[in-house]
Design an enzyme around this catalytic site. Structure first.
Site, PDB file in Angstrom:
ATOM      1  N   SER A 195       0.831  -1.200   0.000  1.00  0.00           N
ATOM      2  CA  SER A 195       0.000   0.000   0.000  1.00  0.00           C
ATOM      3  C   SER A 195       0.865   1.249   0.000  1.00  0.00           C
ATOM      4  O   SER A 195       1.948   1.274   0.576  1.00  0.00           O
ATOM      5  CB  SER A 195      -0.919   0.026   1.224  1.00  0.00           C
ATOM      6  N   LYS A 203      -4.368  -6.943   3.186  1.00  0.00           N
ATOM      7  CA  LYS A 203      -4.367  -5.834   2.227  1.00  0.00           C
ATOM      8  C   LYS A 203      -5.772  -5.586   1.686  1.00  0.00           C
ATOM      9  O   LYS A 203      -6.179  -4.438   1.454  1.00  0.00           O
ATOM     10  CB  LYS A 203      -3.397  -6.143   1.081  1.00  0.00           C
ATOM     11  N   HIS A 219      -7.567  -3.673   4.263  1.00  0.00           N
ATOM     12  CA  HIS A 219      -7.042  -2.296   4.170  1.00  0.00           C
ATOM     13  C   HIS A 219      -7.790  -1.524   3.097  1.00  0.00           C
ATOM     14  O   HIS A 219      -8.236  -0.390   3.303  1.00  0.00           O
ATOM     15  CB  HIS A 219      -5.549  -2.343   3.858  1.00  0.00           C
ATOM     16  N   ASN A 220      -7.945  -2.141   1.917  1.00  0.00           N
ATOM     17  CA  ASN A 220      -8.621  -1.455   0.823  1.00  0.00           C
ATOM     18  C   ASN A 220     -10.101  -1.246   1.120  1.00  0.00           C
ATOM     19  O   ASN A 220     -10.683  -0.237   0.704  1.00  0.00           O
ATOM     20  CB  ASN A 220      -8.456  -2.247  -0.476  1.00  0.00           C
ATOM     21  N   GLU A 248     -10.306   1.657   3.211  1.00  0.00           N
ATOM     22  CA  GLU A 248     -10.038   2.796   2.318  1.00  0.00           C
ATOM     23  C   GLU A 248     -11.310   3.230   1.583  1.00  0.00           C
ATOM     24  O   GLU A 248     -11.594   4.425   1.473  1.00  0.00           O
ATOM     25  CB  GLU A 248      -8.949   2.376   1.332  1.00  0.00           C
TER      26      GLU A 248
END
Length: 485
Positions: free
Chosen positions: A129, A183, A186-187, A190
């Site tokens: 990231s 990840k 995480h997105n 986001e």
């Protein structure tokens, strides 16, 4: 010529920047791209004089690397990864390490690991990231997969990662697809964060009629307080960018948000694990709705209603929106970490949630001021289901609650959609509600489908079924008031 320490396959901007970053940290890099012209453009352009070695075939790349070979794949997720593996794997030897640095689905990572394991090749799915700038100057790295690969990767990855308080924003996440799962979440966070900021922007622009310069000042000021984060920072910068005609560029951008699928994957994973990821789900749906531009414009011409006139205090509205954004942002991260916790248990990954919060403090897109507090919450209790009841976050939410409610009321009153902000508030109210109306839902399920139910006056885990049609109905209108039966 000495053998290179690391190979990079795929020279789009992310691959180029990572290669330059690795080389600058003292590791010799060899690169390969399927299109030879791109390799030459890179070597003669950004990598000129760097010492990075160009290879024009996979065979040449493999021959250029020291054992165990460490090869980072920066190719488009999906079929392209499998295509490279089919050509590359036969050229490698047991113990060689392949790293997928793209946004691959964690199930695909696990499938590829199983295939390569038969040849004693080590497969690592590494979430990366930070975008292009992060790749060049220091990303947040989330590697997972074959643990035997970590000793060979750790010196390189920790060297190129972003640093916060002298610590690299990189750690070994866990086995299987753990790195890519983290990840993915995480997105998902986001997605939620970006939608919340967009809703705050919409409220301030539409209700207070702030111009773009004023909006930039607001977001810049907010970035100096508890809302400090990368996304708030770049929002302020976006407001300051003018088009060629001198007018704000933001006003020239079509209101249709794209997506690459990781948000949807996050929501699907939450559904599979039974985690209420309501805010992030609404953020994903909001992007989908934005894409239906023609339908929205038609509806705007026919579904017209008059907004009530209101006299609003600018300072008060700014405070409401600030508090709503802060509180909802906390909920977005909390839902994401609740999903990580459940996945850790379900897949036996033993995720270090405090460590994950810490590696997200630098380099990555969702770096935010309160990630230290999030890490502290999981330091205190690694098995915490949600950080919301912990002292720091409970106090922050309760202090922001009234402004949060006022902002949502304002959006409803002024006919402005606040799907993520409202979903966060509904989750907050539902999460702290000791008794929800789900008892009625369970009674209905038992009535029409004999799905059984548990009782509040019996131990958990004991299930009951009633023959609802055989029961004597209660008097449903004891008052005798017409219309109450």
């Amino acid at each position: 010529m000495a053998a290179a320490h690391m190979g990079v396959i795929g020279l789009a901007v992310m691959g180029q920047n990572l290669a330059l970053n690795i080389q600058e940290q003292g590791f010799q890099v060899a690169v390969y791209n399927r299109t030879t012209a791109r390799t030459e453009d890179f070597i003669q352009g950004p990598a000129a004089g760097s010492g990075i070695r160009a290879c024009h075939s996979l065979e040449e790349l493999v021959a250029a690397l020291q054992r165990p070979r460490r090869i980072l794949l920066m190719v488009q997720a999906g079929k392209a990864v499998d295509g490279v593996l089919e050509q590359l794997a036969p050229l490698l030897e047991p113990g060689d390490i392949l790293i997928d640095g793209g946004n691959s689905h964690f199930r695909h990572t696990e499938r590829r690991a199983a295939i390569l394991q038969a040849s004693d090749l080590l497969w690592v799915g590494c979430g990366i990231s930070g975008g292009e700038e992060g790749a060049r100057r220091g990303p947040s790295l989330m590697p997972g997969g074959a643990a035997e690969a970590w000793p060979a990767l750790q010196p390189v990855f920790e060297a190129i990662a972003a640093k916060v308080d002298g610590q690299p924003c990189c750690r070994w996440i866990g086995p299987g697809g753990a790195g890519h799962f983290v990840k993915m979440v995480h997105n998902g966070i986001e997605y939620g964060d970006m939608q919340l900021i967009a809703e705050a922007y919409h409220l301030l622009r539409d209700v207070l009629q702030l111009n773009v310069a004023e909006l930039g000042e607001v977001f810049a000021r907010w970035n100096e307080g508890p809302l400090q984060s990368f996304l708030i920072e770049i929002t302020a910068r976006i407001m300051a960018v003018a088009d060629d005609d001198g007018l704000p560029l933001i006003d020239k951008i079509l209101d249709a948000a794209g997506a690459k699928g990781t948000g949807q994957w996050t929501v699907t994973a939450a559904l599979e694990l039974g985690v209420p990821l309501t805010l992030i789900a609404e953020a994903v749906q909001a992007r989908m709705l934005s894409a239906h531009i023609d339908s929205r414009r038609t509806a705007a011409q026919h579904l017209i209603s008059v907004r009530p006139a209101r006299v609003l205090d600018r300072r008060q509205v700014l405070a409401w929106v600030h508090d709503a954004l802060y509180a909802a942002k906390i909920v977005s991260y909390a839902q994401g970490f609740q999903l990580l916790q459940e996945a850790s248990r379900a897949y036996d990954w033993s995720l270090d949630l405090a460590g994950i919060a810490r590696i997200w403090r630098g380099g990555c897109i969702i770096r935010s001021r309160f990630l230290d507090d999030l890490a502290a919450a999981y330091d205190s209790d690694p098995q915490l289901d949600s950080p919301l009841p912990t002292p720091f976050f409970a106090e922050a939410l309760l202090q922001a609650e009234q402004g949060w409610r006022q902002a949502v009321r304002l959006g409803i009153d002024q006919h402005l959609p606040l799907p993520a902000t409202g979903a966060a508030l509904n989750f907050f109210d539902g999460y702290r509600c000791a008794r929800l109306p789900a008892n009625l839902i369970q009674a209905q399920r038992d009535y029409f489908g004999a799905h059984t139910y548990e009782r509040v006056d019996r131990p958990r885990g004991r299930f009951f079924h009633s023959d609802w049609t055989a029961q004597t109905p209660r008097n449903t209108n004891p008052t005798g008031i017409p219309g109450h039966d």
